[in-house]
Scaffold this active site. Sequence first.
Site, PDB file in Angstrom:
ATOM      1  N   ASP A  89       0.830  -1.202   0.000  1.00  0.00           N
ATOM      2  CA  ASP A  89       0.000   0.000   0.000  1.00  0.00           C
ATOM      3  C   ASP A  89       0.863   1.250   0.000  1.00  0.00           C
ATOM      4  O   ASP A  89       0.441   2.294  -0.517  1.00  0.00           O
ATOM      5  CB  ASP A  89      -0.924  -0.010   1.225  1.00  0.00           C
ATOM      6  N   GLY A 101      -3.894  -3.471   3.148  1.00  0.00           N
ATOM      7  CA  GLY A 101      -5.092  -2.854   2.577  1.00  0.00           C
ATOM      8  C   GLY A 101      -6.057  -3.900   2.048  1.00  0.00           C
ATOM      9  O   GLY A 101      -7.278  -3.722   2.074  1.00  0.00           O
ATOM     10  N   GLU A 108       0.518 -12.743   4.580  1.00  0.00           N
ATOM     11  CA  GLU A 108       1.570 -12.153   3.726  1.00  0.00           C
ATOM     12  C   GLU A 108       2.889 -12.054   4.478  1.00  0.00           C
ATOM     13  O   GLU A 108       3.959 -12.338   3.928  1.00  0.00           O
ATOM     14  CB  GLU A 108       1.134 -10.767   3.244  1.00  0.00           C
ATOM     15  N   LYS A 126       2.699   4.636  -4.988  1.00  0.00           N
ATOM     16  CA  LYS A 126       2.802   4.039  -3.644  1.00  0.00           C
ATOM     17  C   LYS A 126       4.057   4.505  -2.897  1.00  0.00           C
ATOM     18  O   LYS A 126       4.215   4.209  -1.730  1.00  0.00           O
ATOM     19  CB  LYS A 126       2.834   2.509  -3.763  1.00  0.00           C
TER      20      LYS A 126
HETATM   21  C1  5RP Z   1      -3.079  -7.010   0.785  1.00  0.00           C
HETATM   22  C2  5RP Z   1      -1.946  -6.108   0.555  1.00  0.00           C
HETATM   23  C3  5RP Z   1      -1.755  -5.600  -0.843  1.00  0.00           C
HETATM   24  O1  5RP Z   1      -0.506  -5.973  -1.284  1.00  0.00           O
HETATM   25  C4  5RP Z   1      -1.866  -4.112  -0.827  1.00  0.00           C
HETATM   26  O2  5RP Z   1      -3.124  -3.772  -0.277  1.00  0.00           O
HETATM   27  C5  5RP Z   1      -1.715  -3.518  -2.230  1.00  0.00           C
HETATM   28  O3  5RP Z   1      -2.835  -3.854  -2.981  1.00  0.00           O
HETATM   29  P1  5RP Z   1      -2.995  -3.398  -4.485  1.00  0.00           P
HETATM   30  O4  5RP Z   1      -1.947  -4.123  -5.249  1.00  0.00           O
HETATM   31  O5  5RP Z   1      -4.390  -3.829  -4.843  1.00  0.00           O
HETATM   32  O6  5RP Z   1      -2.823  -1.919  -4.544  1.00  0.00           O
HETATM   33  O7  5RP Z   1      -1.182  -5.782   1.422  1.00  0.00           O
HETATM   34  O8  5RP Z   1      -3.220  -7.312   2.138  1.00  0.00           O
END
Ligand code: 5RP
Length: 236
Positions: A89, A101, A108, A126
């Site tokens: 994020d 997010g 993860e 980001k």
């Molecule tokens: C999920 C995460 C994602 O990697 C993070 O929210 C980024 O998401 P996106 O690639 O849709 O922007 O941490 O838990």
Amino acid sequence: MTITSADAMKREAAGRALAHVTSGMRLGLGTGSTAAHFVDLLGVRVREGLDVLCVPTSQRTRAQAQALGIPLTTLDEMPELDLTIDGADEFDARLRLIKGGGGALLREKIVAAASKRMFVIADATKQIETLGAFPLPVEIDCFGARATQLHIERMAHGLGLSGPITRRATASGAPYITDGGHYILDCAFGAIPAPELLAANLVAIPGVVDHGLFIGLASAIFIGGADGVRVICEAA
Ligand code: 5RP
């Protein structure tokens, strides 16, 4: 070629990270829209004969990878991985991340920590100077959730951090429950000048399962921008 949409930048970053994947690798597969691009592109390579074995970080990613015929296993079957590829994020120039997010931060982090290397894939929006513009997700046990939240608020206040803490909800208003059966608190503290200190204080609170600060885990970040993909790496 100029890349104009964030989605195209994410896919470019995913493609560049995929170029580092070779047959025989044991991979961790991240969660989110950027990680989904990676899984999609990996599926094409697997159909062409690439031999990899993968551990997904969420039910969502497992379903996507399964549908694409990507060979899957679990960390119990294969507790050490070569490489995890995941989105973020937010990230800073020191490869510190905010994740969660998409609600998958605990798995993860477990998968990234089981990997020799973690590659982050993201679009250029980001990257930030100081972590914290994105509300920090904190995964907590459902038992005593209000007490845990109060504890977090007081601890954060002691570190000079304030801002609303919101329990994440689904579109229907029901509490969001992670794959591990926990709540997520989104902590809108704003700028976090000392993420290591906040991370240490968060994990010391009973009821906190984990948090979205990923520090010392990313080996490289592939950043998709209008002019192509830039890579930042950890210092050797
Ligand atoms: C999920 C995460 C994602 O990697 C993070 O929210 C980024 O998401 P996106 O690639 O849709 O922007 O941490 O838990």
